[in-house]
Design an enzyme around this catalytic site. Structure first.
Site, PDB file in Angstrom:
ATOM      1  N   GLY A  38       0.796  -1.235   0.000  1.00 21.00           N
ATOM      2  CA  GLY A  38       0.000   0.000   0.000  1.00 21.00           C
ATOM      3  C   GLY A  38       0.823   1.275   0.000  1.00 21.00           C
ATOM      4  O   GLY A  38       0.276   2.370  -0.177  1.00 21.00           O
ATOM      5  N   GLU A  39       2.137   1.170   0.227  1.00 18.77           N
ATOM      6  CA  GLU A  39       2.954   2.393   0.188  1.00 18.77           C
ATOM      7  C   GLU A  39       2.921   2.988  -1.215  1.00 18.77           C
ATOM      8  O   GLU A  39       2.845   2.260  -2.206  1.00 18.77           O
ATOM      9  CB  GLU A  39       4.406   2.076   0.577  1.00 18.77           C
ATOM     10  CG  GLU A  39       4.575   1.826   2.062  1.00 18.77           C
ATOM     11  CD  GLU A  39       6.031   1.563   2.448  1.00 18.77           C
ATOM     12  OE1 GLU A  39       6.925   1.638   1.577  1.00 18.77           O
ATOM     13  OE2 GLU A  39       6.269   1.263   3.641  1.00 18.77           O
ATOM     14  N   GLN A  97      -9.771  22.511   9.541  1.00 17.46           N
ATOM     15  CA  GLN A  97      -9.098  22.375  10.853  1.00 17.46           C
ATOM     16  C   GLN A  97      -8.006  23.436  10.941  1.00 17.46           C
ATOM     17  O   GLN A  97      -6.825  23.147  10.880  1.00 17.46           O
ATOM     18  CB  GLN A  97      -8.527  20.962  10.985  1.00 17.46           C
ATOM     19  CG  GLN A  97      -9.632  19.900  10.950  1.00 17.46           C
ATOM     20  CD  GLN A  97      -9.075  18.512  11.129  1.00 17.46           C
ATOM     21  OE1 GLN A  97      -8.301  18.261  12.041  1.00 17.46           O
ATOM     22  NE2 GLN A  97      -9.457  17.597  10.250  1.00 17.46           N
ATOM     23  N   HIS A 130     -10.848  27.525   2.490  1.00 20.74           N
ATOM     24  CA  HIS A 130     -11.929  27.654   3.472  1.00 20.74           C
ATOM     25  C   HIS A 130     -11.781  28.954   4.273  1.00 20.74           C
ATOM     26  O   HIS A 130     -12.777  29.617   4.573  1.00 20.74           O
ATOM     27  CB  HIS A 130     -11.923  26.428   4.401  1.00 20.74           C
ATOM     28  CG  HIS A 130     -12.929  26.538   5.488  1.00 20.74           C
ATOM     29  ND1 HIS A 130     -14.280  26.581   5.235  1.00 20.74           N
ATOM     30  CD2 HIS A 130     -12.795  26.646   6.827  1.00 20.74           C
ATOM     31  CE1 HIS A 130     -14.931  26.700   6.378  1.00 20.74           C
ATOM     32  NE2 HIS A 130     -14.055  26.744   7.351  1.00 20.74           N
ATOM     33  N   ASP A 169     -23.641  30.677   6.613  1.00 20.32           N
ATOM     34  CA  ASP A 169     -23.129  30.889   7.974  1.00 20.32           C
ATOM     35  C   ASP A 169     -22.380  32.218   8.015  1.00 20.32           C
ATOM     36  O   ASP A 169     -22.048  32.785   6.963  1.00 20.32           O
ATOM     37  CB  ASP A 169     -22.225  29.722   8.428  1.00 20.32           C
ATOM     38  CG  ASP A 169     -21.109  29.432   7.443  1.00 20.32           C
ATOM     39  OD1 ASP A 169     -20.506  30.392   6.937  1.00 20.32           O
ATOM     40  OD2 ASP A 169     -20.837  28.246   7.170  1.00 20.32           O
ATOM     41  N   LYS A 192     -26.240  29.822  11.780  1.00 19.78           N
ATOM     42  CA  LYS A 192     -26.384  28.371  11.971  1.00 19.78           C
ATOM     43  C   LYS A 192     -25.586  27.888  13.173  1.00 19.78           C
ATOM     44  O   LYS A 192     -24.565  28.482  13.535  1.00 19.78           O
ATOM     45  CB  LYS A 192     -25.967  27.650  10.669  1.00 19.78           C
ATOM     46  CG  LYS A 192     -24.701  26.845  10.716  1.00 19.78           C
ATOM     47  CD  LYS A 192     -24.294  26.243   9.407  1.00 19.78           C
ATOM     48  CE  LYS A 192     -22.773  26.006   9.426  1.00 19.78           C
ATOM     49  NZ  LYS A 192     -22.202  25.512   8.205  1.00 19.78           N
ATOM     50  N   ARG A 194     -23.655  24.416  14.640  1.00 22.34           N
ATOM     51  CA  ARG A 194     -23.229  23.061  14.261  1.00 22.34           C
ATOM     52  C   ARG A 194     -23.297  22.166  15.491  1.00 22.34           C
ATOM     53  O   ARG A 194     -22.601  22.388  16.472  1.00 22.34           O
ATOM     54  CB  ARG A 194     -21.808  23.081  13.676  1.00 22.34           C
ATOM     55  CG  ARG A 194     -21.374  21.741  13.118  1.00 22.34           C
ATOM     56  CD  ARG A 194     -20.081  21.827  12.334  1.00 22.34           C
ATOM     57  NE  ARG A 194     -20.229  22.274  10.954  1.00 22.34           N
ATOM     58  CZ  ARG A 194     -20.712  21.532   9.966  1.00 22.34           C
ATOM     59  NH1 ARG A 194     -21.107  20.299  10.181  1.00 22.34           N
ATOM     60  NH2 ARG A 194     -20.788  22.012   8.739  1.00 22.34           N
ATOM     61  N   THR A 223     -21.191  16.804   3.782  1.00 16.28           N
ATOM     62  CA  THR A 223     -22.346  15.925   4.047  1.00 16.28           C
ATOM     63  C   THR A 223     -23.650  16.543   3.545  1.00 16.28           C
ATOM     64  O   THR A 223     -24.679  15.873   3.510  1.00 16.28           O
ATOM     65  CB  THR A 223     -22.506  15.677   5.556  1.00 16.28           C
ATOM     66  OG1 THR A 223     -22.811  16.927   6.199  1.00 16.28           O
ATOM     67  CG2 THR A 223     -21.252  15.091   6.168  1.00 16.28           C
TER      68      THR A 223
HETATM   69  C1  R5P Z   1     -18.481  25.618   6.935  1.00 11.90           C
HETATM   70  O1  R5P Z   1     -17.853  26.465   7.554  1.00 11.90           O
HETATM   71  C2  R5P Z   1     -18.260  25.360   5.485  1.00 11.90           C
HETATM   72  O2  R5P Z   1     -18.183  26.552   4.765  1.00 11.90           O
HETATM   73  C3  R5P Z   1     -19.360  24.483   4.899  1.00 11.90           C
HETATM   74  O3  R5P Z   1     -20.605  25.155   5.021  1.00 11.90           O
HETATM   75  C4  R5P Z   1     -19.459  23.175   5.621  1.00 11.90           C
HETATM   76  O4  R5P Z   1     -18.196  22.694   5.964  1.00 11.90           O
HETATM   77  C5  R5P Z   1     -20.170  22.165   4.754  1.00 11.90           C
HETATM   78  O5  R5P Z   1     -20.182  20.927   5.404  1.00 11.90           O
HETATM   79  P1  R5P Z   1     -21.479  20.004   5.349  1.00 11.90           P
HETATM   80  O6  R5P Z   1     -21.880  19.880   3.900  1.00 11.90           O
HETATM   81  O7  R5P Z   1     -21.016  18.691   5.940  1.00 11.90           O
HETATM   82  O8  R5P Z   1     -22.534  20.682   6.177  1.00 11.90           O
END
Ligand code: R5P
Length: 312
Positions: A38-39, A97, A130, A169, A192, A194, A223
């Site tokens: 797998g390497e 992260q 991000h 958000d 929102k 989380r 997701t």
């Molecule tokens: C959040 O800060 C990001 O901009 C996205 O809104 C978020 O990470 C999307 O993740 P999911 O589709 O799992 O809600």
């Protein structure tokens, strides 16, 4: 362009080929395979001594494999005496992260930045990070392109009246404002909460959406929880139509089922920063290509020209 060489890992060969087509060059030859345990096994199959090398590899799912392939390719190119190595990362994984927001958690985005630098990358070319501040995790140049132009061209063609751009958000306000300005549209923001990595809950909508055509803009959909919750809340608040423009289609876990069952959301527009697998194709998803945007940026970086107009 004779001193340029473009390589690709296994993450997104099609995007690499499309970028090469824009640049009118052929993709350089490398073997990126696996040993039996797998390497990752990398072999650069052509001379890169003194060349300006670009490696195309979004660190998309499976993120650990795609990242490791990229690091090993950069190491091989450095040891083969490439003069400059640009890691072209259309989607920069681990970017969420980016801070220590709980006790005893890592800042993995910073760790990834360190790994890329130590492996031998001379510069980074990416898109819709991000958080823009991630550029500061690097002590090498980072160009963070924006997909907004690609989306605006598409949305403007069928631009409905009474358009409102919605940030799902508070973290996305800057991005949403850029869209609203260019589309001459109103702006609304969703507050929102989380609850877990897979579950979000809408608290309030700030701004007028009743009777309007809403476009939710975001940097990524994983997701689908944020997007679906936002679309349902907008429907409840009597928005007329709802579509979404999201730069990176990470599309993980229950996302396709969620898109299926969310009647409120009519269309999801994403870019090809991440390949869309057959199982993830869905009638609501429309993919726009960012190959020309990356091709142009690569051309300008190679020619030592300004890339700033690509950020407009
Ligand atoms: C959040 O800060 C990001 O901009 C996205 O809104 C978020 O990470 C999307 O993740 P999911 O589709 O799992 O809600």
């Amino acid at each position: 362009m004779d001193r340029i060489a473009l390589f690709s890992g296994n993450a997104h060969l099609q995007l690499a080929k499309d970028i090469c087509k824009y640049l009118k060059i052929s993709l350089s030859d490398a073997t990126v395979s696996r040993f039996s345990e797998g390497e990752i096994r990398v072999k650069i199959n052509e001379n890169v001594r003194g060349k300006d090398v670009f490696v195309i590899q979004p660190t998309c799912p499976p993120p650990n494999d795609t990242l490791m392939e990229l690091l090993i390719m950069i190491d091989a190119l450095k040891r083969a005496s490439a003069s400059r190595i640009t890691a072209v990362i259309p989607y920069f994984g681990y970017a969420r992260q980016d801070r220590k927001d709980q006790p005893r958690v890592p800042i993995t985005a910073k760790l990834v930045a360190n790994l890329l630098t130590v492996s031998g990358a001379s510069r980074i070319l990416t898109m819709d990070l991000h958080a823009g501040q991630i550029q500061g995790f690097f002590d090498i140049p980072v160009d963070n392109l924006f997909a907004v132009g690609v989306f605006i061209d598409y949305i403007s063609k069928n631009k409905p009246k009474d358009l409102v751009v919605v940030s799902p958000d508070v973290g996305g306000i800057k991005m949403a404002r850029a869209y609203a300005k260019r589309l001459s549209a109103d702006l609304a923001i969703i507050d929102k909460r989380r609850d877990s990595p897979e579950k979000t809950e809408v608290m309030h909508i700030l701004g007028e959406v009743r009777g309007k055509n809403a476009v939710i803009v975001d940097d990524l959909i994983s997701t689908g929880s944020s997007l679906v919750e936002a679309a349902e809340a907008l429907k409840k608040a009597k928005a007329k139509t709802i579509q979404a423009a999201v730069s990176h289609g990470v599309l993980s876990g229950p996302v396709i089922g969620r898109l299926d069952s969310c009647e409120a959301l009519e269309k999801l527009i994403i870019t090809d920063s991440i390949p869309l697998s057959k199982e993830k194709q869905h009638p609501k998803i429309k993919v726009l290509s960012v190959a020309n945007l990356f091709g142009e940026a690569i051309k300008r970086i190679h020619n030592e020209e300004s890339v700033s107009s690509l950020f407009d």
